[in-house]
Design an enzyme around this catalytic site. Structure first.
Site, PDB file in Angstrom:
ATOM      1  CG  HIS A   1      -0.375  -0.230   2.527  1.00 29.02           C
ATOM      2  ND1 HIS A   1       0.046  -1.090   3.355  1.00 29.02           N
ATOM      3  CD2 HIS A   1       0.201   1.119   3.291  1.00 29.02           C
ATOM      4  CE1 HIS A   1       0.592  -0.893   4.453  1.00 29.02           C
ATOM      5  NE2 HIS A   1       0.685   0.549   4.419  1.00 29.02           N
TER       6      HIS A   1
ATOM      7  CG  HIS B   1       4.018   4.639   5.628  1.00 23.91           C
ATOM      8  ND1 HIS B   1       3.154   5.092   6.318  1.00 23.91           N
ATOM      9  CD2 HIS B   1       3.526   3.410   5.092  1.00 23.91           C
ATOM     10  CE1 HIS B   1       2.304   4.000   6.705  1.00 23.91           C
ATOM     11  NE2 HIS B   1       2.414   3.175   6.007  1.00 23.91           N
TER      12      HIS B   1
ATOM     13  CD  GLU C   1       3.435  -0.371   7.032  1.00 27.15           C
ATOM     14  OE1 GLU C   1       2.786   0.305   6.216  1.00 27.15           O
ATOM     15  OE2 GLU C   1       2.880  -1.091   8.210  1.00 27.15           O
TER      16      GLU C   1
HETATM   17 CO    CO Z   1       1.124   1.324   6.221  1.00 24.74          CO
END
Ligand code: CO
Length: 132
Positions: A7, A79, A128
Protein backbone atom coordinates in the site's frame (compact mmCIF):
# COMPACT_ATOMS: atom_id res chain seq x y z
CA UNK A 1 14.16 -8.83 -0.98
CA UNK A 2 11.28 -6.56 -1.99
CA UNK A 3 8.05 -7.98 -3.32
CA UNK A 4 4.92 -6.10 -4.37
CA UNK A 5 3.77 -2.71 -3.15
CA UNK A 6 1.25 -3.56 -0.43
CA UNK A 7 0.00 0.00 0.00
CA UNK A 8 0.81 3.69 -0.20
CA UNK A 9 -0.18 5.58 2.97
CA UNK A 10 -1.61 9.10 2.99
CA UNK A 11 -1.80 11.00 6.29
CA UNK A 12 -4.98 13.05 6.72
CA UNK A 13 -6.41 15.36 9.36
CA UNK A 14 -10.04 14.30 8.79
CA UNK A 15 -10.46 10.59 8.09
CA UNK A 16 -14.22 10.80 7.44
CA UNK A 17 -13.73 13.49 4.84
CA UNK A 18 -10.82 11.66 3.20
CA UNK A 19 -12.84 8.43 3.09
CA UNK A 20 -15.77 10.26 1.49
CA UNK A 21 -13.42 11.80 -1.10
CA UNK A 22 -12.10 8.39 -2.12
CA UNK A 23 -15.52 6.70 -1.98
CA UNK A 24 -17.78 9.38 -3.47
CA UNK A 25 -15.58 11.67 -5.58
CA UNK A 26 -13.11 9.05 -6.82
CA UNK A 27 -15.53 6.09 -6.79
CA UNK A 28 -13.28 3.65 -4.93
CA UNK A 29 -14.13 0.83 -2.54
CA UNK A 30 -13.19 1.71 1.04
CA UNK A 31 -12.96 -0.34 4.26
CA UNK A 32 -14.45 0.51 7.64
CA UNK A 33 -12.14 2.56 9.91
CA UNK A 34 -9.83 0.55 12.17
CA UNK A 35 -8.24 2.03 15.31
CA UNK A 36 -4.65 0.89 15.90
CA UNK A 37 -3.71 2.34 19.31
CA UNK A 38 -0.31 0.59 19.26
CA UNK A 39 0.57 2.57 16.12
CA UNK A 40 -1.16 5.81 17.15
CA UNK A 41 -3.38 5.91 14.05
CA UNK A 42 -6.84 5.09 12.76
CA UNK A 43 -6.77 3.61 9.25
CA UNK A 44 -9.12 3.18 6.32
CA UNK A 45 -8.01 1.10 3.35
CA UNK A 46 -8.97 2.08 -0.18
CA UNK A 47 -9.10 -1.14 -2.19
CA UNK A 48 -7.74 -0.80 -5.74
CA UNK A 49 -7.42 -3.59 -8.32
CA UNK A 50 -3.61 -3.74 -8.01
CA UNK A 51 -2.85 -2.31 -4.54
CA UNK A 52 -4.28 -0.37 -1.62
CA UNK A 53 -4.16 3.19 -0.32
CA UNK A 54 -4.00 3.49 3.47
CA UNK A 55 -5.60 6.66 4.85
CA UNK A 56 -4.09 7.51 8.26
CA UNK A 57 -5.52 9.82 10.91
CA UNK A 58 -3.73 10.52 14.22
CA UNK A 59 -5.00 8.58 17.25
CA UNK A 60 -4.00 9.72 20.74
CA UNK A 61 -1.47 12.26 22.03
CA UNK A 62 1.64 10.37 20.92
CA UNK A 63 0.67 9.75 17.30
CA UNK A 64 3.73 9.42 15.04
CA UNK A 65 1.92 11.33 12.26
CA UNK A 66 1.00 14.48 14.24
CA UNK A 67 4.24 16.28 13.38
CA UNK A 68 3.96 15.26 9.73
CA UNK A 69 0.47 16.80 9.57
CA UNK A 70 1.70 20.00 11.23
CA UNK A 71 4.12 20.34 8.32
CA UNK A 72 1.63 19.10 5.69
CA UNK A 73 -1.68 20.64 6.66
CA UNK A 74 -3.54 19.37 3.59
CA UNK A 75 -2.29 15.85 4.30
CA UNK A 76 0.26 14.05 2.14
CA UNK A 77 1.95 10.80 1.18
CA UNK A 78 3.46 9.44 4.39
CA UNK A 79 5.00 6.05 3.54
CA UNK A 80 5.18 3.23 1.01
CA UNK A 81 4.72 -0.35 2.18
CA UNK A 82 6.60 -3.11 0.38
CA UNK A 83 6.01 -6.81 0.93
CA UNK A 84 8.80 -9.12 2.12
CA UNK A 85 8.75 -12.87 2.67
CA UNK A 86 10.51 -12.85 6.03
CA UNK A 87 10.74 -9.70 8.10
CA UNK A 88 13.47 -10.95 10.44
CA UNK A 89 15.72 -11.88 7.50
CA UNK A 90 15.02 -8.46 5.95
CA UNK A 91 15.93 -6.64 9.19
CA UNK A 92 19.16 -8.66 9.52
CA UNK A 93 20.20 -7.83 5.96
CA UNK A 94 19.33 -4.12 6.32
CA UNK A 95 21.21 -3.77 9.60
CA UNK A 96 24.22 -5.48 8.01
CA UNK A 97 24.00 -2.87 5.21
CA UNK A 98 24.04 -0.08 7.82
CA UNK A 99 20.43 1.03 7.28
CA UNK A 100 18.45 2.39 10.21
CA UNK A 101 15.57 0.12 11.14
CA UNK A 102 13.07 1.87 13.43
CA UNK A 103 12.21 -0.23 16.49
CA UNK A 104 11.12 -3.86 16.49
CA UNK A 105 8.56 -5.59 14.22
CA UNK A 106 4.97 -4.95 15.37
CA UNK A 107 1.67 -6.35 14.20
CA UNK A 108 0.26 -4.07 11.50
CA UNK A 109 -3.20 -3.27 10.16
CA UNK A 110 -3.46 -6.64 8.39
CA UNK A 111 -2.46 -8.69 11.44
CA UNK A 112 1.00 -9.33 9.96
CA UNK A 113 4.44 -8.18 11.18
CA UNK A 114 5.55 -4.75 9.96
CA UNK A 115 8.62 -2.56 10.50
CA UNK A 116 9.61 0.95 9.40
CA UNK A 117 12.92 2.09 7.85
CA UNK A 118 14.45 5.54 8.30
CA UNK A 119 13.67 7.92 5.40
CA UNK A 120 17.22 9.37 5.49
CA UNK A 121 18.56 6.01 4.34
CA UNK A 122 15.93 5.55 1.59
CA UNK A 123 15.74 8.58 -0.69
CA UNK A 124 13.73 10.67 1.75
CA UNK A 125 10.87 8.18 1.86
CA UNK A 126 9.60 6.41 4.97
CA UNK A 127 9.39 2.71 4.11
CA UNK A 128 7.22 0.11 5.80
CA UNK A 129 7.99 -3.56 5.25
CA UNK A 130 5.20 -6.08 5.74
CA UNK A 131 5.73 -9.81 5.94
CA UNK A 132 3.23 -11.63 3.72
CO1 CO B 1 1.22 1.37 6.28
Amino acid sequence: MLGRINHVAIAVTDLNRATATYRDTLGARVSAPQALPEHGVTTVFVELPNTKIELLEPLGEQSPITRFLEKNQDGGIHHICYEVENINDAVKKLEAEGARVLGQPKTGAHGKPVIFLHPKDFCGTLIELEQV
